[in-house]
Design a protein around this motif. Sequence first.
Motif, PDB file in Angstrom:
ATOM      1  N   GLY A  11       0.791  -1.217   0.000  1.00  0.00           N
ATOM      2  CA  GLY A  11       0.000   0.000   0.000  1.00  0.00           C
ATOM      3  C   GLY A  11       0.826   1.270   0.000  1.00  0.00           C
ATOM      4  N   ASN A  12       0.116   2.383  -0.042  1.00  0.00           N
ATOM      5  CA  ASN A  12       0.750   3.688  -0.177  1.00  0.00           C
ATOM      6  C   ASN A  12       1.175   4.292   1.158  1.00  0.00           C
ATOM      7  N   ASP A  13       0.552   3.880   2.253  1.00  0.00           N
ATOM      8  CA  ASP A  13       0.841   4.459   3.566  1.00  0.00           C
ATOM      9  C   ASP A  13       1.667   3.474   4.378  1.00  0.00           C
ATOM     10  N   VAL A  14       2.974   3.653   4.356  1.00  0.00           N
ATOM     11  CA  VAL A  14       3.880   2.758   5.066  1.00  0.00           C
ATOM     12  C   VAL A  14       4.660   3.559   6.098  1.00  0.00           C
ATOM     13  N   ASP A  15       5.266   2.834   7.016  1.00  0.00           N
ATOM     14  CA  ASP A  15       5.999   3.444   8.123  1.00  0.00           C
ATOM     15  C   ASP A  15       7.488   3.145   7.942  1.00  0.00           C
ATOM     16  N   PHE A  16       8.334   4.190   7.997  1.00  0.00           N
ATOM     17  CA  PHE A  16       9.770   3.997   7.872  1.00  0.00           C
ATOM     18  C   PHE A  16      10.301   2.996   8.899  1.00  0.00           C
ATOM     19  N   ASP A  17       9.679   2.948  10.065  1.00  0.00           N
ATOM     20  CA  ASP A  17      10.211   2.161  11.182  1.00  0.00           C
ATOM     21  C   ASP A  17       9.540   0.805  11.357  1.00  0.00           C
ATOM     22  N   LYS A  18       8.645   0.462  10.445  1.00  0.00           N
ATOM     23  CA  LYS A  18       7.931  -0.806  10.576  1.00  0.00           C
ATOM     24  C   LYS A  18       8.206  -1.672   9.356  1.00  0.00           C
ATOM     25  N   TYR A  19       8.997  -2.719   9.528  1.00  0.00           N
ATOM     26  CA  TYR A  19       9.380  -3.556   8.397  1.00  0.00           C
ATOM     27  C   TYR A  19       9.897  -4.899   8.915  1.00  0.00           C
ATOM     28  N   ILE A  20      10.037  -5.829   7.991  1.00  0.00           N
ATOM     29  CA  ILE A  20      10.687  -7.101   8.284  1.00  0.00           C
ATOM     30  C   ILE A  20      11.739  -7.346   7.210  1.00  0.00           C
ATOM     31  N   GLY A  21      12.887  -7.840   7.626  1.00  0.00           N
ATOM     32  CA  GLY A  21      13.968  -8.089   6.683  1.00  0.00           C
ATOM     33  C   GLY A  21      13.783  -9.415   5.963  1.00  0.00           C
ATOM     34  N   PHE A  22      14.419  -9.514   4.800  1.00  0.00           N
ATOM     35  CA  PHE A  22      14.414 -10.778   4.066  1.00  0.00           C
ATOM     36  C   PHE A  22      15.781 -11.000   3.428  1.00  0.00           C
ATOM     37  N   ASP A  23      16.110 -12.267   3.215  1.00  0.00           N
ATOM     38  CA  ASP A  23      17.333 -12.675   2.519  1.00  0.00           C
ATOM     39  C   ASP A  23      16.930 -13.272   1.175  1.00  0.00           C
ATOM     40  N   ARG A  24      17.609 -12.844   0.117  1.00  0.00           N
ATOM     41  CA  ARG A  24      17.242 -13.315  -1.218  1.00  0.00           C
ATOM     42  C   ARG A  24      18.496 -13.655  -2.016  1.00  0.00           C
ATOM     43  N   GLU A  25      18.441 -14.781  -2.705  1.00  0.00           N
ATOM     44  CA  GLU A  25      19.461 -15.135  -3.686  1.00  0.00           C
ATOM     45  C   GLU A  25      18.792 -15.121  -5.053  1.00  0.00           C
ATOM     46  N   ARG A  26      19.386 -14.396  -5.979  1.00  0.00           N
ATOM     47  CA  ARG A  26      18.713 -14.150  -7.254  1.00  0.00           C
ATOM     48  C   ARG A  26      19.715 -14.247  -8.402  1.00  0.00           C
ATOM     49  N   LEU A  27      19.340 -15.002  -9.419  1.00  0.00           N
ATOM     50  CA  LEU A  27      20.113 -15.100 -10.653  1.00  0.00           C
ATOM     51  C   LEU A  27      19.232 -14.599 -11.784  1.00  0.00           C
ATOM     52  N   HIS A  28      19.685 -13.570 -12.490  1.00  0.00           N
ATOM     53  CA  HIS A  28      18.850 -12.877 -13.475  1.00  0.00           C
ATOM     54  C   HIS A  28      19.573 -12.786 -14.814  1.00  0.00           C
ATOM     55  N   PHE A  29      18.834 -13.072 -15.882  1.00  0.00           N
ATOM     56  CA  PHE A  29      19.330 -12.849 -17.242  1.00  0.00           C
ATOM     57  C   PHE A  29      18.196 -12.256 -18.069  1.00  0.00           C
ATOM     58  N   SER A  30      18.489 -11.190 -18.781  1.00  0.00           N
ATOM     59  CA  SER A  30      17.500 -10.602 -19.680  1.00  0.00           C
ATOM     60  C   SER A  30      18.211 -10.026 -20.886  1.00  0.00           C
ATOM     61  N   THR A  31      17.512  -9.975 -21.983  1.00  0.00           N
ATOM     62  CA  THR A  31      18.040  -9.362 -23.193  1.00  0.00           C
ATOM     63  C   THR A  31      16.937  -8.568 -23.871  1.00  0.00           C
TER      64      THR A  31
END
Length: 373
Positions: free
Chosen positions: A126-146
């Motif tokens: 949504g549009n109304d978020v709080d700078f101080d309210k969040y949860i972290g995540f770990d991501r591994e990503r392999l990307h290819f585009s042309t």
Amino acid sequence: MSPKVPQKNCKLLRKIMSVVALAVCGIGPAAFALENDEDHFQRFSALPILGYSEETKLQYGAMALLFFKPNEPGGKVQEIDITAYGSTRKQFQFLMVPYFYLYHDRISGIVDFRYQNWVGSYFGMGNDVDFDKYIGFDRERLHFSTELKSSIGLPRSFNYGVKVIAERSSTDFNDCTKDRCADMDLPDLHNGWRNGGGYILSYDTRDNLNWTRSGFLVRWQQMFYSDWLGDYDFGVQDLDLRGYTPLFWNISVATAALWQRASGDVPFDMLSGPDGTKRFRGVESLFFRDNQSLILQAELRKYLGWRLAGDIFFEGAKVGDHFSELLRNRWHQAVGFGGMLALNLKERLYARGEISWVDYEKFGMTVYIRSAF
């Protein structure tokens, strides 16, 4: 009109290796550029990276930009960008991005290969978020585009093209042990393959792609991700409008409007919203996100002399679940300024560092290559 360098500086730059630095609040990249004395064609720039952004915190690494002569006199310079950097937030990213031109520059292409071992923050929907309210995540990503575009059969300003993406992502949310995220609704992780393709239509009269002073761009892109090709079925599209006008004293004004829409079973990290480095600078990528987004930008740019330039900007952005909600939602705003250093003066390719004041309550910083839009 191309920025001019005083003759005494031109002679100096032709004979020695340029050692230059861009500093924003004491943090920025330094570049080493080597020119060929015979034809004055710059072969490469090497860029030690020491920067900071809201998403990475302190980042460190290196970038090499390799330039290749045009296929014919007056043609566009081909390029390969290679970047590797880590951060104090325990992030790592490697990118290799070649830009190439064929058939009298009537065909252009970009290949984007990147690997990420990334830490990010999810602030909710949504549009109304709080700078101080969040949860972290770990991501591994392999990307290819042309991406391949052409104007064959049409006037040069008209382009049509195709884009293909293959990406594998694996994400885990961190344990939510603090009050700031205890009541957050977490989205589906959408781990696996996100593969798709789409088309691009554009009308482009810009005088230069790296440092645009005149012209405009109208670009429509639509991408389709299919569970026949990968693991998920969704679509994304965007309409990108940009205009550029030279003013006086080597100042130009740039304006842009970007509308994005995502539909279907969309991964949370591919929803519509600001990217934080080019569109609505100074926040984490997708700080606020939803099915649709609208981003407006205005920027004044000025070449200052030698290899230096500067800018001041104002940006507004908002997101919404559907178009009527998007229009009703309040605007997020950011104002800021920055400095730029030419890594390749002839091609007007700049590294930039910018500071922004987001919603008049939080400062953010961005260090990046090329203009924001």
